[in-house]
Scaffold this motif. Structure first.
Motif, PDB file in Angstrom:
ATOM      1  N   ASN A   1       0.823  -1.215   0.000  1.00  0.00           N
ATOM      2  CA  ASN A   1       0.000   0.000   0.000  1.00  0.00           C
ATOM      3  C   ASN A   1       0.856   1.263   0.000  1.00  0.00           C
ATOM      4  O   ASN A   1       0.525   2.253   0.659  1.00  0.00           O
TER       5      ASN A   1
ATOM      6  N   ASP B   1       1.167   3.440  -2.189  1.00  0.00           N
ATOM      7  CA  ASP B   1       0.501   4.588  -2.806  1.00  0.00           C
ATOM      8  C   ASP B   1      -0.556   5.219  -1.902  1.00  0.00           C
ATOM      9  O   ASP B   1      -1.108   6.265  -2.229  1.00  0.00           O
TER      10      ASP B   1
ATOM     11  N   ARG C   1       9.161   3.411   0.113  1.00  0.00           N
ATOM     12  CA  ARG C   1       8.627   4.170  -1.009  1.00  0.00           C
ATOM     13  C   ARG C   1       9.732   4.556  -1.992  1.00  0.00           C
ATOM     14  O   ARG C   1       9.587   4.412  -3.219  1.00  0.00           O
TER      15      ARG C   1
ATOM     16  N   ARG D   1      11.219   1.487  -3.831  1.00  0.00           N
ATOM     17  CA  ARG D   1      10.294   1.036  -4.857  1.00  0.00           C
ATOM     18  C   ARG D   1      10.299   2.000  -6.039  1.00  0.00           C
ATOM     19  O   ARG D   1      10.244   1.576  -7.209  1.00  0.00           O
ATOM     20  N   ALA D   2      10.407   3.287  -5.751  1.00  0.00           N
ATOM     21  CA  ALA D   2      10.459   4.281  -6.821  1.00  0.00           C
ATOM     22  C   ALA D   2      11.668   4.043  -7.716  1.00  0.00           C
ATOM     23  O   ALA D   2      11.563   4.106  -8.949  1.00  0.00           O
TER      24      ALA D   2
ATOM     25  N   LEU E   1      11.031   1.137 -10.066  1.00  0.00           N
ATOM     26  CA  LEU E   1      10.148   1.483 -11.174  1.00  0.00           C
ATOM     27  C   LEU E   1      10.891   2.281 -12.242  1.00  0.00           C
ATOM     28  O   LEU E   1      10.658   2.107 -13.446  1.00  0.00           O
TER      29      LEU E   1
ATOM     30  N   VAL F   1       9.550   3.950 -15.811  1.00  0.00           N
ATOM     31  CA  VAL F   1       8.282   4.655 -15.600  1.00  0.00           C
ATOM     32  C   VAL F   1       8.562   6.149 -15.445  1.00  0.00           C
ATOM     33  O   VAL F   1       9.492   6.534 -14.734  1.00  0.00           O
TER      34      VAL F   1
ATOM     35  N   LEU G   1       4.474   9.603 -12.756  1.00  0.00           N
ATOM     36  CA  LEU G   1       3.710   8.393 -12.438  1.00  0.00           C
ATOM     37  C   LEU G   1       4.332   7.642 -11.273  1.00  0.00           C
ATOM     38  O   LEU G   1       3.625   7.067 -10.442  1.00  0.00           O
ATOM     39  N   VAL G   2       5.658   7.654 -11.193  1.00  0.00           N
ATOM     40  CA  VAL G   2       6.343   6.992 -10.081  1.00  0.00           C
ATOM     41  C   VAL G   2       5.979   7.668  -8.765  1.00  0.00           C
ATOM     42  O   VAL G   2       5.695   6.998  -7.766  1.00  0.00           O
TER      43      VAL G   2
ATOM     44  N   ALA H   1       3.294   9.243  -7.921  1.00  0.00           N
ATOM     45  CA  ALA H   1       1.941   8.851  -7.512  1.00  0.00           C
ATOM     46  C   ALA H   1       1.901   7.406  -7.047  1.00  0.00           C
ATOM     47  O   ALA H   1       1.182   7.064  -6.093  1.00  0.00           O
ATOM     48  N   ALA H   2       2.668   6.547  -7.685  1.00  0.00           N
ATOM     49  CA  ALA H   2       2.653   5.116  -7.360  1.00  0.00           C
ATOM     50  C   ALA H   2       3.216   4.823  -5.979  1.00  0.00           C
ATOM     51  O   ALA H   2       2.921   3.775  -5.391  1.00  0.00           O
ATOM     52  N   VAL H   3       4.032   5.734  -5.451  1.00  0.00           N
ATOM     53  CA  VAL H   3       4.619   5.503  -4.125  1.00  0.00           C
ATOM     54  C   VAL H   3       4.112   6.518  -3.101  1.00  0.00           C
ATOM     55  O   VAL H   3       4.745   6.727  -2.062  1.00  0.00           O
TER      56      VAL H   3
END
Length: 332
Positions: free
Chosen positions: A234, A236, A275, A278-279, A282, A288, A292-293, A295-297
């Motif tokens: 979770n 994001d 976060r 993970r960024a 990506l 990515v 967008l990255v 927002a995804a994290v």
């Protein structure tokens, strides 16, 4: 306080080809990619290594040093990004990640770096003479540091070091644009940062003595595993400590102690780390776009994400994305 130009360290491929590290860029063994390494000597007692390896294929790098000097050095390996295995002369291997480094002392040559392809490693190493540590802390080193005073039969002494927030900030500074500039004043700053890195690692080793290890065995490992799995699924979402406490039925104080014992950080620091790691995945592995990255994290503003990313990795997410594109093109 000048960059030393002697032959203290050389990195060799398995075919024992000697490299000249005074050059800014150099090829990794067997077409494994490219690397860059800088070494700074400070007052003949402290040494800083700053290197970047753009690894395209699996690669093994041997290290060697003067036989009379090596046993007197307390060495360390830390990473801002990437993962690798450190193999010591006794054949033992240690996984080095941005969350976990190592402090070690070896009697003989034979230490190796084993790096997987498809990644960029940012490495910081600080080495100091063991006599300097004795001078600062006394003839008998305190607590868990005492093991570095002498060699066991294997000729290797090592301790893993969790990378806490303070240490992470110091490592990120080493790769910051200002610290990478060719400026004598920056070398003075790097000397201070190198001393702080060594001191923080020593402090972490001392703090990690038996008390925390014994306490960790009393906590519910399953609860911690469930907590961290939920956070990673979770990233994001706007996760808050109160929400975690309510979901898992534990008080705030217990949540904090659980992360302190099991992850050597606060829940907030753990979330930030996950976060940003993970960024980077990506960006590096999937290319990515930065917006967008973010927002995804869990970052609603790209500017906040970019600042957090730069503070953590010592480079902007845009730089990582550009390097990922270059590496992809090279692979093709």
């Amino acid at each position: 306080m000048n960059k030393n130009k002697n032959d203290f360290e050389h990195l060799n491929s398995d075919s024992r080809a000697l490299w000249d590290f005074e050059a800014q860029d150099f090829p990794l063994p067997d077409g494994g990619g490219m690397g860059r390494l800088q070494r700074f000597d400070f007052n003949n007692v402290l040494r800083l290594y700053r290197s970047e390896f753009r690894v395209q294929r699996d690669c093994v790098i041997d290290t060697s040093a003067g036989e009379s000097e090596l046993p007197n050095l307390l060495c360390s390996v830390l990473l801002l990004s990437g993962e690798m295995l450190l193999e010591t002369p006794d054949g033992k291997q240690y996984k080095i990640t941005p969350q976990s480094g190592i402090v070690y002392r070896v009697r003989d040559n034979g230490t190796r770096f084993l790096m997987k392809g498809g990644q960029t490693l940012r490495h910081i190493g600080v080495a100091g003479k063991i006599s300097g540590l004795h001078k600062q802390l006394g003839e008998t080193l305190p607590g868990a540091l005492a093991c570095f005073s002498s060699f066991p039969e294997s000729g290797v002494v090592s301790r893993k070091v969790p990378v806490n927030t303070r240490l992470r900030r110091l490592l990120a500074y080493v790769f910051s644009p200002g610290a990478c500039a060719s400026d004598p004043l920056q070398e003075i700053a790097l000397e201070g940062v190198s001393m702080s890195i060594l001191a923080e690692m020593a402090r972490t080793i001392l703090a990690g003595d038996t008390e925390c290890e014994e306490r960790a065995s009393l906590w519910g490992e399953q609860i911690f595993d469930n907590l961290t799995a939920y956070i990673r699924c979770n990233l994001d979402a706007p996760l808050k400590a109160e929400d975690l406490c309510q979901r898992f039925g534990i008080p705030r104080r217990q949540l904090s102690q659980l992360f302190l014992v099991s992850a050597q950080c606060t829940p907030r620091e753990f979330l930030r780390r996950e976060r940003l790691e993970r960024a980077r995945e990506l960006i590096e592995q999937e290319s990515v776009p930065v917006k967008l990255v973010a927002a995804a994290v869990g970052y609603s503003h790209v500017s906040n994400f970019s600042k957090a990313y730069r503070d953590y990795f010592g480079e902007t997410p845009g730089h990582t994305l550009r390097m990922s594109a270059i590496n992809t093109t090279t692979d093709e």
